[in-house]
Design an enzyme around this catalytic site. Structure first.
Site, PDB file in Angstrom:
ATOM      1  N   HIS A  41      51.700  35.030  27.009  1.00 54.31           N
ATOM      2  CA  HIS A  41      52.857  35.445  27.696  1.00 54.31           C
ATOM      3  C   HIS A  41      52.496  35.371  29.204  1.00 54.31           C
ATOM      4  CE1 HIS A  41      56.608  37.735  29.019  1.00 54.31           C
ATOM      5  NE2 HIS A  41      57.056  37.357  27.922  1.00 54.31           N
ATOM      6  N   HIS A  42      53.329  34.851  29.864  1.00 55.94           N
ATOM      7  CA  HIS A  42      52.916  34.829  31.426  1.00 55.94           C
ATOM      8  C   HIS A  42      52.771  36.152  32.156  1.00 55.94           C
ATOM      9  CE1 HIS A  42      52.668  32.560  35.002  1.00 55.94           C
ATOM     10  NE2 HIS A  42      53.263  31.584  34.731  1.00 55.94           N
ATOM     11  N   ALA A  43      53.278  37.315  31.430  1.00 49.96           N
ATOM     12  CA  ALA A  43      52.957  38.491  32.003  1.00 49.96           C
ATOM     13  C   ALA A  43      51.387  38.745  31.710  1.00 49.96           C
ATOM     14  CB  ALA A  43      53.763  39.698  31.358  1.00 49.96           C
TER      15      ALA A  43
END
Length: 209
Positions: free
Chosen positions: A141-143
């Site tokens: 995930h980009h987070a």
């Protein structure tokens, strides 16, 4: 023994990526590596090696939890029941599969959102490719990881190097684009230790990636 990392606040940028998450527009990164061993490998062995490596990367053990104070904030925490193997899946293509069959399966797998209640990553081991090749799909995930962080994770998972994977706030000051490119070159130019670990019992040498 691996120590549980202290809880840290989710940055505003990472929280924005989580808020933008939709079933039709998942906010994760995806990358595929294809390996050509000198003899067939068992998918369970590959999955086991990947799970062992993933468990050594502190960042991959964290999930997001909302905070009561301050309101609307969130923190990274390690779940007590975390098992890296639960995030590693195996798939078998109709043999022998080629580039087109691999692309179709990877597209289907990468389109599925990650479970936001768990650590935000998945690995998919895909066997059945022609020439006894296999592929590994990495979803982050980009987070959880920006471009440089994703390359660091790739090094730890596929090349046997376990970095101190830091949150994006402590990213090296160099140009992130050049930094990521340099690290990517290092990942594919060094010995491919994933194959070495998987095939060591059989006395084989690493193939190609």
């Amino acid at each position: 023994m691996l120590r549980r990392p202290p809880a840290k606040a989710v940055s505003a940028l990472d929280w924005a990526f989580l808020c933008l998450e939709r079933d039709a527009a998942p906010m994760h990164l995806g990358a595929v590596a294809v390996f050509a061993p000198r003899r067939p490998v068992h998918p369970g062995r590959v999955a086991g090696v990947l799970a062992e490596r993933a468990a050594r990367i502190p960042r991959l053990r964290l999930r997001v939890r909302s905070s009561w104070f301050p309101p609307g904030h969130a923190r990274w925490e390690e779940p007590s029941d975390f098992r890296a193997r639960d995030h590693v899946h195996t798939h078998q293509l109709p043999s022998p599969g080629g580039r087109e069959e691999l692309a179709v399966l990877v597209t289907e797998l990468n389109a599925l959102p990650l479970d936001l209640s768990r650590p935000l990553w998945e690995l998919h081991v895909i066997t059945g490719l022609d020439g006894d090749r296999f592929a590994v799909l990495v979803k982050l995930h980009h987070a959880l990881a920006d471009g440089c962080g994703a390359v660091e994770a790739g090094l730890g998972l596929l090349d046997g190097f376990t970095p101190d994977w830091a949150p994006r706030q402590t990213m090296p000051p160099a140009d992130p684009v050049l930094n990521a490119a340099w690290r990517a070159v290092g990942m594919v130019s060094r010995p491919h230790r994933l194959l070495g670990d998987v095939l060591s019992a059989a006395g084989d040498l690493p193939g190609t990636v």
